[in-house]
Structure formats: C-alpha cells, structure tokens
Design an enzyme around this catalytic site. Sequence first.
Site, mmCIF file in Angstrom:
data_model
loop_
_atom_site.group_PDB
_atom_site.id
_atom_site.type_symbol
_atom_site.label_atom_id
_atom_site.label_comp_id
_atom_site.label_asym_id
_atom_site.label_seq_id
_atom_site.Cartn_x
_atom_site.Cartn_y
_atom_site.Cartn_z
ATOM 1 N N TYR A 110 0.833 -1.201 0.000
ATOM 2 C CA TYR A 110 0.000 0.000 0.000
ATOM 3 C C TYR A 110 0.879 1.267 0.000
ATOM 4 O O TYR A 110 1.751 1.434 0.861
ATOM 5 C CB TYR A 110 -0.886 -0.063 1.241
ATOM 6 N N ASP A 182 -0.199 -7.171 6.091
ATOM 7 C CA ASP A 182 -1.451 -6.444 5.872
ATOM 8 C C ASP A 182 -2.458 -7.451 5.318
ATOM 9 O O ASP A 182 -2.312 -7.950 4.211
ATOM 10 C CB ASP A 182 -1.198 -5.293 4.888
ATOM 11 N N LYS A 207 -12.119 -0.784 5.488
ATOM 12 C CA LYS A 207 -12.580 -1.489 4.293
ATOM 13 C C LYS A 207 -13.636 -2.532 4.672
ATOM 14 O O LYS A 207 -14.778 -2.187 4.894
ATOM 15 C CB LYS A 207 -11.375 -2.107 3.571
HETATM 16 C C1 LIG Z 1 -6.890 1.376 2.498
HETATM 17 C C2 LIG Z 1 -5.795 0.451 2.833
HETATM 18 C C3 LIG Z 1 -4.931 0.728 3.898
HETATM 19 C C4 LIG Z 1 -5.039 1.990 4.715
HETATM 20 O O1 LIG Z 1 -6.229 2.059 5.427
HETATM 21 P P1 LIG Z 1 -6.841 3.507 5.845
HETATM 22 O O2 LIG Z 1 -7.859 3.151 6.849
HETATM 23 O O3 LIG Z 1 -7.368 4.108 4.587
HETATM 24 O O4 LIG Z 1 -5.704 4.278 6.419
HETATM 25 C C5 LIG Z 1 -3.950 -0.182 4.196
HETATM 26 N N1 LIG Z 1 -3.804 -1.309 3.493
HETATM 27 C C6 LIG Z 1 -4.609 -1.616 2.463
HETATM 28 C C7 LIG Z 1 -4.395 -2.886 1.733
HETATM 29 C C8 LIG Z 1 -5.621 -0.741 2.092
HETATM 30 O O5 LIG Z 1 -6.401 -1.038 1.051
#
Ligand SMILES: *Cc1c(COP(=O)(O)O)cnc(C)c1O
Length: 391
Positions: A110, A182, A207
């Site tokens: 990311y 992640d 998300k």
């Molecule tokens: C959106 C996203 C993030 C960051 O999340 P936020 O809540 O927008 O800071 C981190 N990793 C992935 C894979 C993402 O899609």
Amino acid sequence: MSENSRKVSAETVLTHAGRNPEDQFGFVNTPVYRGSTVLFKTLADIEAQSQPFLYGRAGNPTTETVESVVNELEGAYRTKLVPSGLAAITIALMSCVRAGNDILISDSAYEPGRKFADGYLERMGVSVRYYDPRIGEGLADLINVNTKAVLAESPGSLTFEVQDIPALARAAHAGGARLIVDNSWATPLYHQPLALGADIVVHAATKMFVGHSDVMAGTISSTQEAWPDVDRVRTLLGFFTSGDDAFLVARGLRTLAIRMREHQQRAIEIANWLEQQDEVSAVLHPALPSHPDHALWKRDFTGSGSLFGVVLKPAPRDAVAAFVDHLELFSMGYSWGGYESLCLPVMIKKARTVRPWADEGNLFRLHIGLEGVDDLKADLAAALQRYSAAR
Ligand SMILES: *Cc1c(COP(=O)(O)O)cnc(C)c1O
C-alpha cells in the site's frame, strides 16, 4: 470457551464475541462510550491503577468490543483498534525499529505505507528497501544483520501478487526480523497470517470490517512476543479511536461473514466473465486458475475478497476516460470494502521500484459491491464498448 470444548466457527465469534449484555442493562450491543476522564474513588484505587479503564485515550468498552472480535478471529495475543489502516502500518513498523536498523517492504505494498517509510523512517535513521513480492525463500538473501522488519501485503491490493507468508516468516526469523502482514483483502475469515508465522497483522478496518464506507479505522494484532513493542509505540504516540467510530466498526463486523461470502461470489463471477471479454488482456484475481499465484492462494487462503484487477488492452488516455467517465453503477474513488461497487484506474508504473510493471495495458481495480451481478456486468459491458470504440 473451556479448553476441551469445540472451536466455534468464525460466524459465531463475529456474532457473539466482545459483548456482554448483562453489563449493559440487557441491551444487546455495547453502546457508544464517550469519555476522557475515568474516575477513581480512593487514593488506593489511583495508586493501584487496576481499574479496567484509566483514561479515555487508552480505550473504552466500545473500542474493546471490536478488539475482542478481531483478536479472536486472528488468533492473536492482543489487538488494538487504531484510527486508520495507515496508523496500524506505521505503528507496526515503528514497533520493530530504532535508528540504524533496516526494513524491507514488498514492492506491492500500500503506497501511503511506503511513503511513511521513505518520508519519515529514513529521516529517523532507518534504511528502507523494497523486495519483489514473489521473492519467497529468496528473502533470506536480502536480510542484513540490522534488518528488523519485513512488511508484506498479500495479495497486494493493486497488483494482487500472493505472497508466500510461511517462507517470508522463516527468512525473517532466521535473520532476527519480524514479519508484518497487511491482511485487509482476505480478512481473518479467509487468511490467518499469525498461524502461518507472521508476528504482526494489520487491517484497514475502514474497508471490509466497516463495510459501509462511513468510518476510518484500523486494527493491529500480534503475538505475545511482539506485543510489548506494539503496545508501547501505540501508547506513546497517543493514537485514539472514538467510541462512535468503534461502534460502527463493531456493527460492521457482526455481518462480515455474510458480506464476504456475497462479495467473494460476485467478484469471482464478474472476474470469470471479464476473462472472456475481447478488450481484456488479463484479470488479476488469485482465485482464478489463470492467476500465477493461484496454487499459493489455494494453499494458504480459504476464500477470496471483493477486490481484483483487470488489465485492458493498450489504449490511449481517451479510452480510459471513456471507460470510467460514464459508468452508472461503479463509482470512482479510493478505498473499498463498502456495499457499493468501485472502479479505480491505477497508474501502476509510478508505484513500483523493484519489480517494474511491464504490462502496456491499462490497469483498473474493481471492488465488487452488493448490487445485482447482471446489472454490474451490463455497466462493465457498456464501458468495454466505449473503450473499444476509443482505442
Ligand atoms: C486502504 C488500505 C490501507 C489503509 O487504510 P486507511 O484506513 O485508509 O488508512 C492499508 N492497506 C490496504 C491494503 C488498504 O487497502
């Protein structure tokens, strides 16, 4: 649950964990707790610091609800709710390093996490290097004596390479580094990195956990061994998530399993359909047999997410505009995980350093929402026609 009792399903954890109606006058959900000051009755109480809550910044019963659910699903020692997915990544990286150390980040990771490493950690005396997301065991050759953290994102949320988490964990641990994963795409329902050897797992709760595009949040979970470092950094930095936001994350989590099932099924149906379309040169979805990492996905995942990539045959910018500008159901925007479908043109060449993106086609990232599948296909079919006409 007692030790010899059957392990309950993830669906049951999602619906029952982290709430205790008896503490809330019988109300099913833990309500929104708002508060800074927590009161102590006596000098002995304030000296003992043994109350469950001491001050608002450290959390409250609403934030703890979310933490219990995610912790159980990830099989973690502890989990904390933080203000965003990016905050979870920055805490995780900072918990592993001090000046003079080195970190390795997947080239598929990311982008704002990369910017934090390049723009902040470098300034604090940490060297930052990137590695090929498909490096696997080969990571061992990149680990130096001062390498303390390896960041993985599997699959990468723009390019969808699946990473070999057990191999990365072995290489990291042999060199004295921690592996951070992640796990936002699969959620702990379909992938559990800690069980595969990772030390720290982060989520953009924004998300799938939230699921309604209305809150920013993140979670950070870890093993017992990594937790003191994670917790210290989070506490020192003063990150806090409000009870209002936590309540909405908890609400989202209760339906995560059924939403994921629907997102998964629709995404696979549309990905398969896209593979048959003339203008499409590749569909980047790990659950499709055509995906280069399909075998790895099958080995380490039990399901797939809402998000995948589609590469259209090379065409000038006008064709890209023709594709996205007149979509009726898909909207264009960052983030993903909500009930509504999204389509994002991805300028991938700029985002890579180690493993340049060779495909000359135009990459789009799709998040498949909960609309009718045939309606979504019709929207994409019309867009493909416009693309073809402009190519
Ligand atoms: C959106 C996203 C993030 C960051 O999340 P936020 O809540 O927008 O800071 C981190 N990793 C992935 C894979 C993402 O899609």
